[in-house]
Design a protein around this motif. Structure first.
Motif, short mmCIF file in Angstrom:
data_model
loop_
_atom_site.label_atom_id
_atom_site.label_comp_id
_atom_site.label_asym_id
_atom_site.label_seq_id
_atom_site.Cartn_x
_atom_site.Cartn_y
_atom_site.Cartn_z
N HIS A 146 -9.26 -2.88 -5.65
CA HIS A 146 -8.37 -4.09 -5.76
C HIS A 146 -7.38 -3.66 -6.52
CE1 HIS A 146 -10.02 -5.47 -2.01
NE2 HIS A 146 -10.84 -6.35 -2.13
N GLU A 148 -6.44 -1.13 -7.49
CA GLU A 148 -5.70 0.13 -7.35
C GLU A 148 -4.32 -0.34 -6.07
OE1 GLU A 148 -8.84 4.15 -7.50
OE2 GLU A 148 -7.94 3.14 -5.80
N THR A 149 -4.65 -1.19 -5.25
CA THR A 149 -3.74 -2.16 -4.19
C THR A 149 -3.10 -2.74 -5.37
OG1 THR A 149 -5.73 -3.36 -3.47
CG2 THR A 149 -5.68 -1.50 -1.99
N HIS A 151 -2.40 -2.43 -8.75
CA HIS A 151 -1.66 -1.82 -9.37
C HIS A 151 -0.06 -1.46 -9.37
CE1 HIS A 151 -0.51 1.84 -11.83
NE2 HIS A 151 -1.48 1.92 -12.10
N PRO A 152 0.93 -1.92 -10.29
CA PRO A 152 2.09 -2.11 -10.87
C PRO A 152 2.94 -1.20 -9.75
CG PRO A 152 1.29 -1.73 -12.79
CD PRO A 152 0.69 -2.14 -11.93
N ASP A 153 2.60 0.14 -9.08
CA ASP A 153 3.14 1.51 -8.83
C ASP A 153 3.18 0.69 -7.57
OD1 ASP A 153 3.08 3.10 -10.48
OD2 ASP A 153 2.09 4.15 -10.16
N MET A 154 2.44 0.44 -6.61
CA MET A 154 1.92 -0.42 -5.06
C MET A 154 2.21 -1.96 -4.91
SD MET A 154 -1.38 1.12 -3.89
CE MET A 154 -0.70 2.47 -2.59
N TYR A 155 1.34 -2.49 -5.61
CA TYR A 155 1.81 -4.06 -5.28
C TYR A 155 2.29 -4.95 -6.45
CZ TYR A 155 0.04 -4.28 -0.37
OH TYR A 155 0.40 -4.14 1.52
N ASN A 156 1.67 -5.03 -7.61
CA ASN A 156 1.90 -4.63 -8.38
C ASN A 156 1.77 -6.91 -8.65
OD1 ASN A 156 3.49 -5.37 -10.76
ND2 ASN A 156 5.71 -5.86 -10.13
N GLN A 157 0.28 -6.67 -8.45
CA GLN A 157 -0.22 -7.98 -8.87
C GLN A 157 -1.72 -8.12 -9.56
OE1 GLN A 157 -0.41 -10.20 -5.22
NE2 GLN A 157 2.02 -10.90 -5.22
N PRO A 349 -1.89 -9.97 -1.41
CA PRO A 349 -1.71 -9.77 -0.28
C PRO A 349 -2.59 -8.55 0.08
CG PRO A 349 -0.32 -8.56 -1.61
CD PRO A 349 -1.16 -9.25 -2.84
N VAL B 148 2.44 2.75 1.20
CA VAL B 148 3.36 1.53 0.96
C VAL B 148 3.76 1.48 -0.82
CG1 VAL B 148 3.37 -1.53 0.30
CG2 VAL B 148 2.97 0.11 3.07
N MET B 149 4.91 1.91 -1.41
CA MET B 149 4.98 1.72 -2.96
C MET B 149 6.73 0.76 -3.19
SD MET B 149 3.36 3.98 -3.29
CE MET B 149 3.05 4.45 -4.68
N ASN B 150 6.01 0.35 -4.61
CA ASN B 150 7.03 -0.37 -5.31
C ASN B 150 8.00 -0.32 -5.06
OD1 ASN B 150 7.21 -2.75 -7.28
ND2 ASN B 150 5.80 -3.57 -6.73
N ASN B 153 9.26 -1.09 -9.03
CA ASN B 153 8.46 -0.15 -10.87
C ASN B 153 8.41 1.23 -10.37
OD1 ASN B 153 7.72 -3.14 -11.86
ND2 ASN B 153 5.77 -2.98 -11.38
N TRP B 155 7.58 5.17 -9.91
CA TRP B 155 6.59 5.34 -9.98
C TRP B 155 6.72 6.70 -9.54
CZ3 TRP B 155 7.12 7.17 -4.65
CH2 TRP B 155 8.41 5.97 -4.20
N TRP B 160 -4.30 9.59 -5.61
CA TRP B 160 -4.33 8.11 -5.57
C TRP B 160 -3.73 7.29 -4.37
CZ3 TRP B 160 -2.98 3.65 -6.91
CH2 TRP B 160 -2.39 3.55 -8.50
N VAL B 164 -5.23 5.39 -1.16
CA VAL B 164 -5.73 3.55 -0.66
C VAL B 164 -4.13 3.79 0.16
CG1 VAL B 164 -4.86 1.77 -2.78
CG2 VAL B 164 -6.04 3.45 -3.72
N TRP B 218 7.57 -2.07 -1.37
CA TRP B 218 7.18 -3.07 -0.66
C TRP B 218 7.62 -4.52 -2.47
CZ3 TRP B 218 4.33 -6.84 -2.83
CH2 TRP B 218 3.34 -7.54 -1.96
N THR B 220 7.31 -7.30 -4.62
CA THR B 220 6.79 -8.61 -4.75
C THR B 220 6.83 -10.03 -3.89
OG1 THR B 220 5.62 -7.78 -6.21
CG2 THR B 220 4.27 -9.37 -6.62
#
Lengths: 385, 265
Positions: A146, A148-149, A151-157, A349, B148-150, B153, B155, B160, B164, B218, B220
């Motif tokens: 969780h 990892e998902t 992580h700031p690179d992805m959902y950033n929460q 999320p 799905v990437m931020n 931020n 990256w 990995w 994910v 994506w 936040t």
């Protein structure tokens, strides 16, 4: 002369018998026929035919098929019309489309109980998860997934809440009995912000204890004076979610029983204890959870609650989780079989739900194989011989 | 003379009666007496049975009993079962109709076991690392993975991230099985939004399959999020890396897309 005749031809006969005196003996005729006979005779042979009615109908049963070319008696028709049950069409009000065929809808409803025991174990390192048994993650690994998902690179929460879903088997001691919904609070070893507004009021006589209760997080604490204030109406109990008390003040507290109702401190609910500070902490910072039984699938219950945030230490999260499942396990009804179906960790999320182990944390006694009773068997053998 | 002739004719193979049906018939019914007869006295004749003693209840009809699985040796790779030379246990009807009749397998008799023992080392036959590897290759080659990437931020795409994304979609893929394109992909870059690239997944260190991926940004913050596109996989897109374009073009499209194209033609 005696005429033995069936009633169908009586009318004909009576034509021919005009102006002569006869005795007509009617045997085995029912009253209707006699009426007809009377009628005919009144028309044609009123004076000449003197019917002699032999009223013993069962003497002889005539074997003929009745052919009647005239209407039945008026009374018969009316009687039959009355006997007809009027079918009243009840008017049904409008039923919304989604509520029609409720039974059908329920039958097609997807089961909430999930059983993947029939699926195989994955053999490859890369596989499609839906064709195999759910992967059971070690708690630490699930938290890491969780993170990892989020992580700031992805959902950033990175400090999202970590939710847990505990699916329960709500069957009670009997097959037809089910547990009721229950709500409890469990003390957490590691505090986190649960986001709920909770207010606790503490009652005890000792001023030191009162002080410690306030320090632990109680909004208000007091002794006999506080009880009087509540009775006066200066303090309202409505403002507090939980009431905790020390056993020594219980005799004075009885005066407030009517006001508190179900909130009245008792040891079963865990609101009456000597250690007031821990009690206050439990109600202020503990995990509040409710087991909700499914409306239709009565043996399926689910607990959904938060056990911490993702930025907490994984060990601390695990300890919170263990405290929770141990507390839930105390609600297990006295029956064989499992109480927990599965435990899932999730964190919005992300929609991902990861199954985590629960059995290793609970000291459930393992099943003992019932030894065969040898004596009994040998006894049965003897009887058979 | 007639007698000798008759014996000669009757001994001829044409006239000899033989059992036509050599197959075993399962005609056993296990019954139980509804009224068991009483025990008889010692040293006396058994009591005569009454008509009620001849009334039976059916305990088991062996004809409709579930038969055990049978062992067969595969003579070629069968999807979801195994490689050539593998001994597998399957349901009898499936074995007869799907394996033995088409010649994909033989009975695992001792003679056959010996005869086909060298089949496992036959290099000519197509071999997969496991019974499900073929299915996994098929599934992965037809999917479209949403990466799905931020949006805020910075990256750089790493294995990995792909792992994910696979896990979120319900595919378990370890990190070392993923090979990213040589050219680095980094963002957030709105030019890359909804553009495709492929990664190579190696199953059991053997089968390699290219998986089509699509980048999605994506945020936040809800107001910053890119509006939802219905069935985004049906809309064709461009490659992230121009060098990958010919391979992406040759890769199978997601099933729905193929169907839609056929319908339009």
């Amino acid at each position: 002369m005696v005429i033995k005749c069936s009633v169908s031809n009586v009318c004909l006969e009576s034509h021919n018998l005009a102006f002569e005196w006869y005795w007509v003996l009617v045997i085995g005729a029912c009253p209707t026929f006699i009426n007809i006979l009377n009628y005919n005779m009144s028309l044609f042979a009123t004076r000449c035919v003197r019917p002699f009615f032999f009223h013993h109908y069962t003497l002889e049963t005539s074997s003929f098929v009745q052919i009647r070319g005239y209407a039945a008696r008026k009374g018969t028709r009316e009687r039959k019309r009355k006997a007809k049950v009027k079918s009243v069409v009840e008017k049904v009000g409008f039923i919304p489309h989604n509520q029609r065929d409720k039974e059908k809808f329920l039958a097609n409803r997807k089961q909430r109980k999930v059983d993947d025991s029939w699926k195989g174990d994955p053999t490859d390192d890369v596989y499609v998860a839906k064709y195999f048994k759910w992967k059971v993650y070690p708690f630490g690994e699930a938290v890491q997934c969780h993170r990892e998902t989020h992580h700031p690179d992805m959902y950033n929460q990175p400090n999202a809440n970590l939710h847990v879903s505990i699916e329960l088997d709500m069957q009670g001691e009997k097959k037809t009995r089910f547990l009721d919904n229950f709500t409890r609070i469990v003390a957490t070893p590691h505090r986190f912000d649960h986001g709920e507004e909770r207010a606790v009021i503490a009652f005890c006589k000792d001023p030191d204890l009162q002080q410690s209760a306030v320090e632990a997080g109680a909004q208000l604490s007091g002794g006999v004076e506080l009880i009087k204030q509540i009775q006066n109406g200066q303090v309202s109990l409505q403002d507090f979610n939980f009431v905790v008390a020390h056993p020594e003040i219980l005799p004075e507290l009885v005066a407030l029983r009517g006001l508190m109702k179900r909130k009245f401190p008792n040891p079963k609910a865990g609101t009456l204890d000597v250690d007031l500070a821990t009690l206050v902490k439990k109600f202020m910072y503990g995990i509040n959870y409710t087991a909700v039984k499914d409306e239709y699938e009565k043996d399926f219950g689910i607990i959904e609650t938060v056990i911490g945030t993702l930025n907490m230490d994984a060990k601390h999260l695990e300890e919170n989780y263990v405290a929770l499942i141990k507390d839930v396990y105390t609600m297990k009804p006295r029956r064989t079989g499992e109480f927990f179906r599965r435990c899932l960790l999730w964190s919005p999320p992300s929609q991902e739900k990861l199954k985590v182990d629960h059995e290793s944390y609970l000291d459930i006694p393992k099943k003992q194989e019932v030894e065969e009773d040898d004596d009994k068997d040998s006894k049965e053998d003897r009887i058979a011989l | 003379m007639w007698k000798s002739l008759f014996t000669a004719v009757s001994k001829a193979p044409v006239l000899q009666t033989t059992d036509i049906l050599n197959q075993q018939l399962r005609t056993t019914f296990i019954l139980r007496r509804k009224t068991p007869p009483l025990l008889h006295k010692q040293g006396r004749k058994p009591k005569t049975l009454r008509s009620r003693h001849y009334i039976y209840e059916l305990v088991k009809d062996t004809d409709v009993e579930k038969q055990a699985d049978i062992d067969v040796i595969l003579t070629s790779y069968v999807e979801g079962l195994g490689n050539a030379g593998d001994k597998v246990s399957v349901r009898p009807t499936f074995a007869y109709n799907k394996l033995l009749l088409p010649g994909l397998a033989v009975y695992a008799s001792p003679e056959n076991v010996e005869k086909y023992s060298n089949l496992t080392n036959d290099s000519e036959k197509i071999r997969y690392s496991s019974k499900n590897a073929f299915y996994t290759v098929q599934t992965l080659s037809q999917m479209l993975l949403s990466v799905v990437m931020n949006k805020e931020n910075p990256w750089t795409l790493k294995p990995w991230h792909i792992r994910v994304c696979f896990r979120k979609c319900g595919y378990i893929v370890p990190e070392d099985a993923i090979t990213l394109p040589e050219k680095q992909i980094s963002g957030p870059n709105m030019e890359l939004e909804d553009k495709e690239f492929f990664v190579t997944v190696t199953i059991n260190n053997q089968e390699k399959v290219n998986v089509r991926c699509r980048i999605h940004h994506w945020s936040t913050n809800i107001t910053e999020r890119i509006p939802h596109v219905h069935n985004f996989w049906e809309i064709l897109s461009e490659p992230v890396i121009p060098e990958q374009a010919p391979i992406l073009e040759s890769m199978p499209k997601k099933r729905n897309v193929i169907k839609k194209r056929q319908a339009s033609i």
